[in-house]
Design a protein around this motif. Structure first.
Motif, mmCIF file in Angstrom:
data_model
loop_
_atom_site.group_PDB
_atom_site.id
_atom_site.type_symbol
_atom_site.label_atom_id
_atom_site.label_comp_id
_atom_site.label_asym_id
_atom_site.label_seq_id
_atom_site.Cartn_x
_atom_site.Cartn_y
_atom_site.Cartn_z
ATOM 1 N N GLY A 239 1.015 2.647 0.881
ATOM 2 C CA GLY A 239 2.027 3.628 0.504
ATOM 3 C C GLY A 239 1.539 4.574 -0.568
ATOM 4 O O GLY A 239 1.812 5.788 -0.517
ATOM 5 N N SER A 240 0.801 4.054 -1.549
ATOM 6 C CA SER A 240 0.301 4.915 -2.620
ATOM 7 C C SER A 240 -0.743 5.905 -2.112
ATOM 8 O O SER A 240 -0.841 7.032 -2.617
ATOM 9 N N ILE A 241 -1.513 5.494 -1.079
ATOM 10 C CA ILE A 241 -2.517 6.406 -0.514
ATOM 11 C C ILE A 241 -1.852 7.482 0.331
ATOM 12 O O ILE A 241 -2.082 8.686 0.154
ATOM 13 N N TYR A 242 -1.000 7.065 1.280
ATOM 14 C CA TYR A 242 -0.405 8.017 2.219
ATOM 15 C C TYR A 242 0.586 8.959 1.552
ATOM 16 O O TYR A 242 0.803 10.068 2.020
ATOM 17 N N SER A 243 1.190 8.525 0.449
ATOM 18 C CA SER A 243 2.133 9.401 -0.255
ATOM 19 C C SER A 243 1.419 10.407 -1.143
ATOM 20 O O SER A 243 2.051 11.332 -1.664
ATOM 21 N N GLY A 244 0.116 10.217 -1.341
ATOM 22 C CA GLY A 244 -0.647 11.120 -2.187
ATOM 23 C C GLY A 244 -0.592 10.770 -3.655
ATOM 24 O O GLY A 244 -1.147 11.486 -4.490
ATOM 25 N N ILE A 245 0.061 9.664 -3.996
ATOM 26 C CA ILE A 245 0.171 9.264 -5.399
ATOM 27 C C ILE A 245 -1.187 8.830 -5.947
ATOM 28 O O ILE A 245 -1.524 9.101 -7.101
ATOM 29 N N ALA A 246 -1.994 8.160 -5.116
ATOM 30 C CA ALA A 246 -3.259 7.604 -5.587
ATOM 31 C C ALA A 246 -4.372 7.872 -4.577
ATOM 32 O O ALA A 246 -4.126 8.001 -3.375
ATOM 33 N N THR A 247 -5.582 7.975 -5.094
ATOM 34 C CA THR A 247 -6.762 8.025 -4.231
ATOM 35 C C THR A 247 -7.032 6.610 -3.720
ATOM 36 O O THR A 247 -6.492 5.627 -4.254
ATOM 37 N N PRO A 248 -7.883 6.451 -2.695
ATOM 38 C CA PRO A 248 -8.209 5.087 -2.233
ATOM 39 C C PRO A 248 -8.733 4.189 -3.341
ATOM 40 O O PRO A 248 -8.370 3.007 -3.414
#
Length: 434
Positions: A239-248
């Motif tokens: 969720g954090s990756i696909y939402s753009g909140i965090a890089t991988p």
């Protein structure tokens, strides 16, 4: 030197060094250095300077930080009772489907792959629980081990995937896009596997005894509670990756923190667990990163020889269709998969394969998923099919019987690649939509 001569020189050097039992890292470095010295006539000082620059630049890529962190997250979970919770949680949900508890192999690997990133770790973790349980309940061991061999490879296809990170760094493709691109193909392959299991059970009911227990809302609710820790961890990372909140890489760090919290909440935290998981992560990550560095040096040698351009021009002169190029690469990867592990295949072939694919008109993002499925095939092909060795240890069967059990799922992987080639939007739709 002609394309054929350059290719033969490189192939000969690879056979010489790797066939002599040299470590793959050392072998790739020696091949690159030998090609520069004997073919390009570079002196040792120049070769050393190139090696220093290439290896240092390849080793400081921020994207590579995701590899050890994701591996640490997966190793922490590997040492907990997550696999037991997976089986207990999935069992009541799949018991009434034709094939019954055999589907726990497929769906268990699909779920565990989302926090592992490793094919062998997924196979071993899920298999150590499901294989004894399925044997005890009288399920067909060939179908049980074959489905686990195939589904275990989802550790490469379902994000987060170590193979995708390696490919993304080498091919300069967005790792977040690769993660998104692998999701639908991974679910598609899971449905193909489960469909095959269901059809096999309908044709031969003795392969999957009918579940006689009662399925109630209560048992389904308890199953969901068993799955809650791993589902929460999946949601946090993906969720954090696909939402753009965090890089991988940032999402991986959050995932490690989540995995540690899970061990504390479930009463499984210990300093021994943290020490062992960290030491294993360091060993495996060092191996992968050394291969990437050696591959970068070999790629530099190949670039100085102008080999990618020459090969691209040679294949273009053959006037092959784009799918003809794809077929040649597929045959190459299947053969390589018999002798090399997936990471080695990736680092050795990406410098040449990606220019060919781009020349043929394919999207390098799409090819990354295609390549991952090719690597999945290598996990099922002897004599170096790692999933086969894991399964042989779990079941005690001969290698020949294990290979035969995995063969139908190898064929399903081939069918999966045909579907992706015919309908590339299966791969490209989600990353374009996000």
């Amino acid at each position: 030197m002609t394309t054929a001569a350059s290719s033969l020189v490189l192939l000969g050097l690879l056979v010489l060094f790797l066939g002599a039992g040299t470590w793959i890292f050392s072998g790739l470095m020696l091949v690159g250095a030998s090609a520069m010295y004997f073919v390009l006539d570079f002196n040792l000082t120049r070769i050393g300077s190139i090696a220093t620059k290439v290896i240092s630049s390849s080793a400081i890529s921020w994207e590579l930080a995701a590899i050890p962190i994701f591996m640490w997250m997966g190793d922490i979970v590997f040492r907990t009772d997550i696999s037991q919770r997976l089986f207990r949680g999935l069992a009541p949900m799949v018991a009434r489907i034709p094939g019954g508890l055999l589907h726990t192999n497929v769906f268990g690997c699909t779920v565990f792959a989302a926090i592992s990133g490793s094919s062998t770790a997924t196979t071993a973790t899920v298999g150590k629980i499901t294989i004894p349980e399925l044997q005890k309940r009288g399920y067909d061991i060939n179908l049980a081990s074959g489905s686990l061999a195939g589904a275990g490879s989802f550790g490469l296809l379902i994000p987060p995937s170590i193979a995708m990170i390696v490919y993304g760094v080498l091919a300069q493709v967005s790792i977040a896009d690769l993660f998104a691109a692998g999701l639908i193909p991974g679910l598609m392959m899971a449905l193909l596997y489960s469909g095959y299991i269901a059809i096999s059970a309908l044709i031969s009911p003795s392969k999957a005894p009918r579940y006689e227990g009662e399925i109630t809302l209560g048992t389904l609710g308890k199953g969901l509670l068993e799955l809650a820790p791993i589902m929460i961890l999946m949601f946090i990372v993906l969720g954090s990756i696909y939402s753009g909140i965090a890089t991988p890489s940032e999402a991986a760090a959050v995932g490690v923190a989540g995995a540690i919290v899970i061990t504390i909440v479930t009463g499984q935290f210990s300093f021994a667990l943290m020490r062992d998981s960290l030491m294993n992560t360091i060993r495996v990550s060092a191996m992968i990163l050394m291969l990437i560095a050696a591959s970068a040096f070999l790629s530099a040698a190949i670039a100085y020889m102008h080999l990618p351009t020459q090969i691209t021009e040679a294949i273009s002169a053959m006037d092959l269709s784009p799918y003809g190029v794809l077929l040649i690469l597929a045959a190459l990867y299947i053969v390589l998969g018999m002798f090399l592990d997936g990471t080695s295949m990736t680092v050795m072939t990406v410098p040449i394969a990606v220019p060919l694919i781009v020349q043929a008109g394919f999207d390098p993002l799409w090819f990354g998923i295609y390549l991952v499925i090719m690597i999945e095939m290598s996990a099922l092909t002897p004599p170096v099919g790692l999933n086969l060795y894991v399964l042989q240890g779990l079941t005690g069967d001969s290698m020949g019987r294990t290979v035969r059990a995995a063969a139908p799922f190898f064929i399903l992987l081939c069918i999966g690649t045909v579907i992706l080639a015919a309908f590339p939007q299966v791969v490209l739709w989600l990353p374009n939509a996000l």
